[in-house]
Design an enzyme around this catalytic site. Structure first.
Site, short mmCIF file in Angstrom:
data_model
loop_
_atom_site.label_atom_id
_atom_site.label_comp_id
_atom_site.label_asym_id
_atom_site.label_seq_id
_atom_site.Cartn_x
_atom_site.Cartn_y
_atom_site.Cartn_z
N ASP A 179 2.37 -53.10 14.68
CA ASP A 179 2.53 -53.43 13.25
C ASP A 179 3.66 -54.44 13.01
OD1 ASP A 179 0.70 -51.29 13.00
OD2 ASP A 179 2.31 -49.85 12.63
N GLU A 204 -6.19 -51.03 5.35
CA GLU A 204 -4.73 -50.85 5.51
C GLU A 204 -4.12 -52.18 5.94
OE1 GLU A 204 -4.28 -47.85 8.59
OE2 GLU A 204 -5.05 -49.16 10.14
#
Ligand code: FUB
Length: 318
Positions: A15, A221
Site C-alpha cells: 500500500d 478500495e
C-alpha cells in the site's frame, strides 16, 4: 526506467503512498508480517502492527529505511490491523492518516503528527470523529486538504449508509449504484473532518453511476487522487477483480467519469497504489506478492513510470 522495480527486498511492505517533500520522494507503506492468521474474505491475515517510512532521491534509486515511525503500542485506541496510511504536510508539520480497528474490531481513521516527513509520528488520543472504514488518502488543492477513504468487505464500508452505521451490513443489488468512496475536507488543524463525508460518484460513459454488479469497474478500495494538466484523477482498486482503475473529473468532489485501467492484476489478491510527479516525470508506486511466492498477505512495493496520452488518458502499465 523501463520495467517496474522492487523497492525494498529486505522486508514486506504494501500500500505505498508516495509524496514529494523538499525534493525527495517519501513512501508511507503498510508493514506486512506473517502472523499465522489464516486467509479469509475479512482480511484477518493482514495483521500489521507498525509503519516504517522510506525515502529516495530518485524514483528507482537507492532507498533509505527510516525505521518504525508509529506502532499500535503507542496508539491509545488501538485494537488491531494497521492498514493503509497517507501523509500530508501543512505549515511545516506532517500529518499521517491511518486505518486501524478499535478494540471492538471496527475500523476508523486515525491521525498522527510529526515535525519531519521521516517521523516519528505521535498519534492523537482518539480516531477522527465520525470516521469509518479504511484506506485514507489526502489531496491538497490551493491550501485546502481533502481526505478520501473507504473499502469494501474487510474494509467495512458496506456497514454504513449516509455516514451512519447500519444495524447489519448491506450490499446494493447488482443493478443498483455501487457503494462509493468518500471525500471530506479536513479541518484547519488537519485533525478532523470539516464537513460530512460525501460520495465520490463514478459515472460510466453514459453519465450513469457505475453499478454494484459492474465489478470490473466499480470502486472497492485503495483511493488515490492526483491532478494532471488541470484534470482531477481518482484512482482505486476494483478488489475482487484485481484491477487498478481511474476516473477523471473537473473538481475533487467529482463526479468522476470512468476512463480505464492503470494496472492489470498482479500476483496476490490485493492491488494498491499511489501516483506522484517527481522532476517532471510521473510515477506509479504499487505492490505485488511475487517475491513471497504469492502469499497475498506478504507484499513487496514497486515503482513504475506512468505515461499519459495527449488527451490525458493514462497508458496501462505493463
Ligand atoms: O493492506 C491491507 C489492505 O489491503 C489495504 O488497506 C487494502 O487497500 C489492501 O491493499
Amino acid at each position: 526506467m523501463e520495467k517496474a522495480k522492487y523497492l525494498w527486498p529486505g522486508d514486506y511492505m504494501a500500500d505505498p503512498s508516495a509524496h514529494v517533500f523538499d525534493g525527495k520522494i517519501y513512501i508511507y507503506p503498510s508493514h506486512d508480517r506473517e502472523s499465522g492468521i489464516p486467509e479469509n474474505d475479512n482480511g484477518d491475515h493482514f495483521n500489521m502492527r507498525d509503519y516504517h517510512v522510506f525515502s529516495m532521491d530518485e524514483a528507482g534509486g537507492p532507498v533509505t529505511d527510516h525505521g518504525v515511525v508509529l506502532s499500535t503500542d503507542t496508539i491509545p485506541w488501538a485494537g488491531r490491523q494497521l492498514w493503509d496510511s497517507d501523509v500530508a504536510r501543512k505549515n511545516g508539520k506532517y500529518y499521517m492518516y491511518f486505518s486501524l480497528k478499535d478494540r471492538n474490531d471496527v475500523f476508523h481513521l486515525g491521525v498522527a503528527t510529526a515535525d519531519s516527513p521521516a517521523g516519528p509520528f505521535t498519534a492523537q488520543g482518539d480516531p477522527i470523529r465520525g470516521s469509518y472504514s479504511i484506506d485514507p488518502c489526502v489531496f491538497e488543492e490551493g491550501g485546502g486538504y481533502y481526505i478520501c477513504f473507504g473499502g469494501l468487505w474487510g474494509g467495512q464500508l458496506q456497514r454504513y449508509r449516509d455516514n451512519k452505521a447500519l444495524a447489519a451490513e448491506a450490499f446494493p443489488a447488482d443493478g443498483e449504484p455501487a457503494l462509493c468512496a468518500k471525500i471530506a475536507r479536513l479541518s484547519d488543524d488537519m485533525l478532523q473532518f470539516a464537513e460530512e463525508p460525501r460520495d465520490l460518484v463514478i459515472l460510466d460513459e453514459h453519465g450513469k453511476p457505475l453499478t454494484a454488479g459492474d465489478t470490473g469497474r466499480r470502486f472497492f478500495e485503495a483511493s488515490w487522487m492526483h491532478k494532471h494538466n488541470g484534470k482531477y484523477y481518482f484512482s482505486y482498486s476494483t478488489g475482487d477483480t484485481h484491477l487498478l482503475c481511474y476516473a477523471m473529473g473537473d473538481n475533487p468532489y467529482g463526479p468522476f467519469t470512468y476512463r480505464g485501467v492503470i494496472l492489470n492484476p498482479v500476483v496476490g489478491w490485493t492491488t494498491h497504489h499511489s501516483i506522484v510527479e517527481h522532476k517532471g516525470r510521473w510515477w506509479l508506486f504499487h505492490h505485488d506478492s511475487a517475491p513471497s511466492g504469492g502469499r497475498t498477505w506478504l507484499r513487496s512495493m514497486k515503482v513504475a513510470e506512468l505515461t499519459y496520452n495527449p488527451d490525458g488518458t493514462i497508458i496501462t502499465v505493463g
